[in-house]
Design a protein around this motif. Structure first.
Motif, PDB file in Angstrom:
ATOM      1  N   ASP A  18     -47.305 -28.425 -80.053  1.00  0.00           N
ATOM      2  CA  ASP A  18     -46.380 -28.697 -78.959  1.00  0.00           C
ATOM      3  C   ASP A  18     -46.051 -30.185 -78.907  1.00  0.00           C
ATOM      4  O   ASP A  18     -46.952 -31.036 -78.919  1.00  0.00           O
ATOM      5  CB  ASP A  18     -47.001 -28.254 -77.626  1.00  0.00           C
ATOM      6  CG  ASP A  18     -47.262 -26.753 -77.586  1.00  0.00           C
ATOM      7  OD1 ASP A  18     -46.478 -26.006 -78.198  1.00  0.00           O
ATOM      8  OD2 ASP A  18     -48.248 -26.341 -76.948  1.00  0.00           O
TER       9      ASP A  18
ATOM     10  N   SER B  93     -48.506 -23.663 -79.689  1.00  0.00           N
ATOM     11  CA  SER B  93     -47.986 -22.358 -79.283  1.00  0.00           C
ATOM     12  C   SER B  93     -47.987 -21.449 -80.492  1.00  0.00           C
ATOM     13  O   SER B  93     -47.760 -21.912 -81.616  1.00  0.00           O
ATOM     14  CB  SER B  93     -46.563 -22.488 -78.725  1.00  0.00           C
ATOM     15  OG  SER B  93     -46.529 -23.395 -77.642  1.00  0.00           O
TER      16      SER B  93
ATOM     17  N   LYS C 119     -42.857 -20.776 -76.618  1.00  0.00           N
ATOM     18  CA  LYS C 119     -42.426 -22.134 -76.279  1.00  0.00           C
ATOM     19  C   LYS C 119     -41.503 -22.116 -75.070  1.00  0.00           C
ATOM     20  O   LYS C 119     -41.600 -22.972 -74.181  1.00  0.00           O
ATOM     21  CB  LYS C 119     -41.730 -22.775 -77.478  1.00  0.00           C
ATOM     22  CG  LYS C 119     -42.695 -23.215 -78.568  1.00  0.00           C
ATOM     23  CD  LYS C 119     -41.979 -23.995 -79.643  1.00  0.00           C
ATOM     24  CE  LYS C 119     -42.971 -24.614 -80.601  1.00  0.00           C
ATOM     25  NZ  LYS C 119     -43.832 -25.625 -79.978  1.00  0.00           N
TER      26      LYS C 119
ATOM     27  N   ARG D 133     -44.994 -23.257 -73.469  1.00  0.00           N
ATOM     28  CA  ARG D 133     -45.853 -23.806 -74.522  1.00  0.00           C
ATOM     29  C   ARG D 133     -47.337 -23.639 -74.175  1.00  0.00           C
ATOM     30  O   ARG D 133     -47.698 -23.126 -73.138  1.00  0.00           O
ATOM     31  CB  ARG D 133     -45.517 -25.270 -74.830  1.00  0.00           C
ATOM     32  CG  ARG D 133     -44.129 -25.486 -75.442  1.00  0.00           C
ATOM     33  CD  ARG D 133     -43.863 -26.971 -75.681  1.00  0.00           C
ATOM     34  NE  ARG D 133     -42.708 -27.197 -76.537  1.00  0.00           N
ATOM     35  CZ  ARG D 133     -41.454 -27.245 -76.106  1.00  0.00           C
ATOM     36  NH1 ARG D 133     -41.216 -27.107 -74.825  1.00  0.00           N
ATOM     37  NH2 ARG D 133     -40.456 -27.441 -76.950  1.00  0.00           N
ATOM     38  N   ASN D 134     -48.178 -24.060 -75.123  1.00  0.00           N
ATOM     39  CA  ASN D 134     -49.637 -23.992 -74.973  1.00  0.00           C
ATOM     40  C   ASN D 134     -50.083 -22.573 -74.629  1.00  0.00           C
ATOM     41  O   ASN D 134     -50.846 -22.344 -73.687  1.00  0.00           O
ATOM     42  CB  ASN D 134     -50.114 -24.980 -73.908  1.00  0.00           C
ATOM     43  CG  ASN D 134     -51.636 -25.128 -73.922  1.00  0.00           C
ATOM     44  OD1 ASN D 134     -52.286 -24.856 -74.939  1.00  0.00           O
ATOM     45  ND2 ASN D 134     -52.208 -25.546 -72.812  1.00  0.00           N
TER      46      ASN D 134
END
Length: 629
Positions: free
Chosen positions: A261, A345, A372, A376-377
């Motif tokens: 990310d 991600s 995303k 994200r994450n």
């Protein structure tokens, strides 16, 4: 020996080199050398036992826990352990082809060249040699010049003209002892020339050296030079093996793709060397949470792929979640010592029998895109996807069969499709707009796609609507014309539906507000402190009115670069990069100057991977750039 163990051993050679470099840096009292050596040792400590080498883990632990004064000595012992493992690794089986019409000489050569892990095949004619090469993976050829059906030199020339045998070592063995014959053979591509009767020792030494070269080249071609992970060709091989086994046993196979990310922010803020260190740390951290049978590879840029044999989709998701936790515990530092975090991600798919690697990766990449877009994450699979919002697609395509397939696939993916079979009819019906994206065929009766594109772009309702051209024409000149008229992307038929959907989503992203990053990184010279998701640019006063047109041209460059990559047109890549490099600074876009410079340099080296990475950076840069007064 399973594939992942082979990959790990091949990566050990790169780790050994890194250890040696770090150890020498300690002896030279270089700054950061101690921390570098401890990081490498930490990664080996975590991965050694995982891949079946507990002795590496034990030796690496000794280095990691040693006081600074003992690091050089302890690291040498760790290097000795790795050298021992590399020295005892079972050699790869190789196949040698002897092209010799004399049965007695062929028998002598077989006897001379036989050895462990060698398969020796014999062909008495050039035609027979061609058949062997079609059906076997050959590592080296011993070639006689006097063959019943062809001069051996003609066969040598043909081998060098074919891409699959251009680099294959060929040792010529002939009764012709003239210097002219020797020089001619070496000139057309022979690697060595021996005269009959040959001296066994020198002959076998030459064969051994050439086979070692083949082995080294094979390892280099299958291992990513930066991270030491398997690269894309190696992953393709592992994927093929896993699917073949799955077809026989019925076991499930899953594939995941992930990227870091806001990785571009790291390189913008701290430089590309810092970005490389992050990629290496990720490559060292991820295997600790994976099984020995899983295959982690670098796909390109900051994208990685993972193959999960005998794993359902849910199991792959859990493996990624464990990797996320492991990466969250890692501490990264900028060159100035400021800590920052790294997340990724991921998208996961379960692969059906008969699926190609391209289809699997594109399907996973589609889910990665959704991860995303969701913030994200995170890891997503098909079951975790949020319901897609309904978007209208204007499809202008006169081929009924192509249109039917596109209608089916777009509808399945949540799009509402309005189809017209002619450009004139479409223009008459869509003045009010209301479409999210346009897919436009180029070659149509009465009114071609380029004219339809020009007219659509003149309508206010289509000023900010992505337009994707779809055609059987693939010339770079046609791509450039489409981009000049306002197209956002250009795909050549036949194109897979999955690839088209991916391109549509990425075109849509350019017209949407990018997701704000977590703000973990230092603001660079081109970043706004008020909005860390943007790259704030203050152009020179005299060119402000030209900025919108300039940025649109750079967006057009993205499609030109992608098409040139598909065609491997390095001259177009070089010229586009050169143009970007030359103009960026004048308009105040130093980031574009840097990207253009790297594209130009990579094109000169014909380095496709670097150009692909730069195109990704260019897209990200254009999405986040903001002109401020």
């Amino acid at each position: 020996m399973n594939t992942i163990e082979e990959y790990y051993r091949e990566a050990l050679a790169a780790r050994l080199l890194a250890l040696g470099t770090a150890r020498q840096a300690i002896l030279d009292q270089a700054p950061d050398a101690t921390a570098s050596l401890r990081r490498i040792s930490h990664a080996l400590r975590g991965s050694g036992g995982t891949y079946g080498y507990p002795e590496i883990s034990a030796a690496a632990r000794t280095v990691e826990e040693a006081p600074d004064s003992h690091l050089a000595t302890m690291s040498e012992k760790l290097m000795d352990v790795i050298r021992g493992i590399l020295a005892t690794a079972a050699p790869r089986r190789v196949t040698l082809l002897i092209v010799e019409d004399d049965p007695d000489m062929a028998h002598l050569l077989q006897h001379t060249l036989q050895g462990a892990n060698r398969t020796i095949l014999v062909a008495a004619t050039a035609t027979g040699a061609e058949e062997v090469l079609q059906n076997h993976e050959v590592s080296l050829i011993v070639l006689d010049l006097m063959l019943p059906d062809m001069d051996g030199r003609h066969l040598l020339v043909r081998l060098r003209e074919r891409p699959d045998t251009a680099a294959l070592p060929v040792v010529v063995l002939s009764a012709n002892e003239t210097e002219l014959a020797r020089a001619e053979c070496l000139a057309v591509g022979a690697d060595a020339y021996f005269v009959k009767p040959f001296v066994a020792g020198a002959f076998t030494d030459a064969i051994r050296t050439l086979l070692q070269r083949v082995g080294d080249a094979r390892r280099e071609s299958r291992v990513d030079a930066l991270t030491g992970l398997p690269n894309r060709p190696a992953f393709r091989e592992a994927f093929s093996q896993a699917l073949s086994l799955a077809a026989r046993t019925g076991m499930p196979v899953s594939v995941g793709i992930f990227d870091l990310d806001h990785f571009k922010e790291i390189t913008d803020s701290y430089g590309h060397a810092a970005g490389d260190r992050v990629l290496c740390r990720v490559a060292e951290t991820m295997p600790v949470t994976l099984r020995q049978s899983d295959v982690l590879a670098r796909w390109g840029g900051d994208e990685f792929v993972v193959l999960f044999p005998n794993t359902r989709r849910g199991g792959a998701v859990r493996a990624f979640e464990a990797a996320m936790e492991a990466l969250a515990r890692q501490r990264f530092e900028s060159p100035t010592g400021k800590p920052f975090g790294v997340t990724f991600s991921a998208g996961v798919v379960e692969v059906r029998p008969g699926t190609s690697i391209e289809e699997a990766v594109i399907a996973a990449d589609q889910i990665l895109y959704r991860a995303k877009a969701a913030g994200r994450n995170r890891v997503m699979d098909a079951e975790r996807l949020p319901p897609p919002s309904t978007r209208r697609v204007l499809l202008v395509e006169d081929d009924g069969m192509v249109a039917a397939h596109l209608l089916r696939d777009l509808t399945r993916d949540g799009f509402e499709v309005v189809h017209f079979s002619s450009g004139a009819t479409a223009l008459a019906a869509v003045h009010e707009g209301g479409f999210s994206v346009v897919i436009l065929d180029v070659v149509m009766p009465h009114m071609g796609g380029f004219e339809v594109l020009r007219r659509l772009r003149s309508l206010p309702a289509f000023a900010r609507v992505p337009i994707v051209m779809l055609t059987a024409m693939g010339r770079v000149e046609d791509v450039a014309r489409a981009i000049d008229l306002g197209a956002d992307d250009y795909l050549v038929k036949p194109v897979s539906p999955a690839e088209l959907l991916t391109r549509i989503r990425r075109s849509l992203v350019r017209y949407e507000t990018p997701v704000e990053p977590p703000g973990a990184h230092d603001p660079g010279p081109e970043k706004s402190s008020a909005n860390r998701g943007k790259i704030a640019i203050r152009p020179p006063t005299g060119v402000r009115d030209l900025i919108p047109h300039y940025l649109q041209n750079r967006a057009n460059d993205v499609t030109i670069l992608r098409r040139a990559l598909e065609e491997r047109n390095f001259e177009i890549l070089r010229r586009t990069g050169h143009s970007m490099k030359g103009s960026g600074g004048g308009y105040g876009f130093r980031g574009l100057t840097e990207i253009g410079d790297r594209i130009e340099a990579a094109a000169l080296r014909e380095d496709v991977v670097t150009v692909q990475s730069c195109v990704g950076e260019l897209v990200d840069y254009l999405e986040r750039v903001e002109v401020v007064s």
